[in-house]
Design a protein around this motif. Structure first.
Motif, PDB file in Angstrom:
ATOM      1  N   LEU A 372       0.822  -1.209   0.000  1.00  0.00           N
ATOM      2  CA  LEU A 372       0.000   0.000   0.000  1.00  0.00           C
ATOM      3  C   LEU A 372       0.857   1.261   0.000  1.00  0.00           C
ATOM      4  O   LEU A 372       0.468   2.296  -0.547  1.00  0.00           O
ATOM      5  CB  LEU A 372      -0.938   0.009   1.207  1.00  0.00           C
ATOM      6  CG  LEU A 372      -2.107  -0.976   1.160  1.00  0.00           C
ATOM      7  CD1 LEU A 372      -2.815  -1.012   2.510  1.00  0.00           C
ATOM      8  CD2 LEU A 372      -3.100  -0.596   0.060  1.00  0.00           C
ATOM      9  N   LEU A 373       2.038   1.175   0.604  1.00  0.00           N
ATOM     10  CA  LEU A 373       2.935   2.318   0.681  1.00  0.00           C
ATOM     11  C   LEU A 373       3.862   2.426  -0.527  1.00  0.00           C
ATOM     12  O   LEU A 373       4.607   3.409  -0.657  1.00  0.00           O
ATOM     13  CB  LEU A 373       3.793   2.221   1.956  1.00  0.00           C
ATOM     14  CG  LEU A 373       3.032   2.329   3.281  1.00  0.00           C
ATOM     15  CD1 LEU A 373       3.971   2.040   4.447  1.00  0.00           C
ATOM     16  CD2 LEU A 373       2.388   3.699   3.434  1.00  0.00           C
ATOM     17  N   ASP A 374       3.822   1.444  -1.414  1.00  0.00           N
ATOM     18  CA  ASP A 374       4.719   1.431  -2.572  1.00  0.00           C
ATOM     19  C   ASP A 374       4.429   2.628  -3.483  1.00  0.00           C
ATOM     20  O   ASP A 374       3.280   3.090  -3.605  1.00  0.00           O
ATOM     21  CB  ASP A 374       4.531   0.133  -3.355  1.00  0.00           C
ATOM     22  CG  ASP A 374       5.560  -0.051  -4.450  1.00  0.00           C
ATOM     23  OD1 ASP A 374       6.628  -0.624  -4.161  1.00  0.00           O
ATOM     24  OD2 ASP A 374       5.312   0.384  -5.588  1.00  0.00           O
ATOM     25  N   ALA A 375       5.469   3.104  -4.172  1.00  0.00           N
ATOM     26  CA  ALA A 375       5.328   4.276  -5.034  1.00  0.00           C
ATOM     27  C   ALA A 375       4.347   4.060  -6.175  1.00  0.00           C
ATOM     28  O   ALA A 375       3.787   5.027  -6.709  1.00  0.00           O
ATOM     29  CB  ALA A 375       6.696   4.655  -5.603  1.00  0.00           C
ATOM     30  N   CYS A 376       4.102   2.806  -6.558  1.00  0.00           N
ATOM     31  CA  CYS A 376       3.215   2.531  -7.686  1.00  0.00           C
ATOM     32  C   CYS A 376       1.733   2.544  -7.304  1.00  0.00           C
ATOM     33  O   CYS A 376       0.861   2.616  -8.187  1.00  0.00           O
ATOM     34  CB  CYS A 376       3.550   1.172  -8.301  1.00  0.00           C
ATOM     35  SG  CYS A 376       5.191   1.096  -9.050  1.00  0.00           S
TER      36      CYS A 376
END
Length: 404
Positions: A372-376
């Protein structure tokens, strides 16, 4: 306001690698991975051409698959000592991604890895060196993108570095480097490229500029990937160009949660790495089913199915499922498992997964939170909750349809 950024120069076609002989500078480093570029003579070609241009050349060899923070820091230290005017990365996504991160650290020695991972937060590069990327695999397209993926093995997480500053100055797309690519690598990198194109087309950051590249890449990849997998040289040429234009699409159009999950599951489990392209291939259909609850995404998936791939279906729902089935058919044709439960060593199909289900369940909450925190995730058309991300992970492990 949108933005569309590419390398200043892109050279393509057989023999394009020799363009480096026209570079101007005093010193160049070449960053590469294992021995494939040397065995094929391509590393020697590039070194000789740079030397013919009057440059002193130093090699940084041995970049591993899924390059580590430690590899980046060691390479940057070599650059600090050598002070190159050009950084030339040759090989697959790993050496090119590693070289991009080395470039940041070389130009700004005080920069930490955590600083690098601040999305679109890098300082201006090119104060010391220009960057050239020569790709040898037909999938990552990192030779034209604003992204780099580096693994922090202490945390078991792949971190994307995202900033237009690390878009290479020169991209070289020479299909000769791909003619001896192993079939399995062809399959995994090819599905990575297809995922790039489809995610870019439905991304919330998509534009007319990225759509044109994404749609053409989808058509080319679906047609040519199975033939390329079988070693057809003409197909290898098509795939090398198609993966590059898919990269042009997603570098400015961004990605979605297929990549978020692939980044965060890749190094999370003790059984082995889940190879990035193979992860994308397994996760793509599930995410399409999840995203299709969004009206815009559904319409765009249906457009791909009907207008680009000419699949059967009289409603948008039918067309979306036809697209999902087409992806499953391609996975079967190129011997990729449909779910993690059948993920064998090195990404081959197996009756028993090397990723233990109990370990998967134990880590699922944290993996979902990291995804959920990933840049994508921010540009995905539908934003999942923690609970929905965990359900998605269950579906990709067990190969079950997504209906929430």
């Amino acid at each position: 306001m949108g933005r569309f950024t590419n390398p200043r120069d892109l050279y393509f076609g057989e023999g394009a690698r020799h363009e480096v002989k026209n570079f101007e500078g005093k010193r160049a480093v070449i960053v590469c991975g294992g021995g494939s570029m040397k065995r094929g003579g391509f590393l020697q070609d590039v070194q000789a051409d740079l030397e013919s241009a009057g440059m002193e050349v130093k090699l940084i060899e041995g970049v591993e698959s899924d390059p580590s923070v430690e590899t980046v820091m060691k390479g940057a230290a070599v650059m600090q000592e050598f002070q190159p005017d050009w950084i030339v990365a040759i090989g697959g996504g790993s050496p090119i991604d590693a070289a991009k991160a080395m470039w940041i650290k070389y130009e700004y020695p005080e920069t930490t890895f955590e600083d690098m991972c601040k999305v679109f937060g890098l300082p201006k590069l090119r104060t010391k060196a220009h960057f050239c990327a020569i790709s040898s695999t037909s999938g990552t397209a990192t030779e034209v993108t604003a992204f780099s993926i580096i693994t922090d093995y202490s945390k078991g997480i792949k971190f994307p570095i995202a900033d237009f500053e690390i878009t290479p100055d020169v991209a070289i797309v020479d299909p000769e480097l791909t003619y001896t690519m192993p079939a399995k690598l062809c399959a995994h990198t090819g599905m990575d490229a297809l995922t790039h194109a489809i995610e870019a087309y439905v991304s919330t950051a998509a534009s007319m500029y990225t759509d044109a590249n994404a749609l053409h890449a989808i058509r080319e990849i679906v047609e040519w990937l199975p033939k390329s997998y079988k070693g057809d040289k003409e197909a290898r040429k098509h795939m090398h160009d198609a993966q590059c234009i898919a990269g042009i699409a997603f570098s400015s159009g961004l990605l979605g949660i297929v990549h978020s999950m692939a980044h965060k599951t890749g190094a999370a489990f003790t059984g082995d790495h889940i190879i990035h392209g193979c992860a994308n291939a397994m996760y793509l259909g599930k995410v399409i089913q999840f995203n299709a609850k969004d009206a815009r995404a559904k319409s765009r998936y249906a457009y791909i199915a009907k207008e680009v791939l000419h699949l059967a279906g009289s409603t948008e729902d039918e067309l979306v499922e036809a697209l999902v089935q087409k992806i499953r058919d391609i996975n079967d044709e190129i011997d990729i498992p449909q779910g993690i439960k059948n993920y064998g060593a090195k990404g081959v199909k197996a009756d028993t997964s090397i990723i233990d289900h109990d370990e998967f369940e134990a880590k699922k909450h944290d993996v979902a939170a990291n995804a959920l925190l990933d840049a994508c995730t921010g540009s995905n058309p539908r934003q999942p909750t923690q609970e929905e991300m965990e359900k998605l992970l269950d579906c990709v492990y067990n190969d079950t349809p997504v209906n929430f």
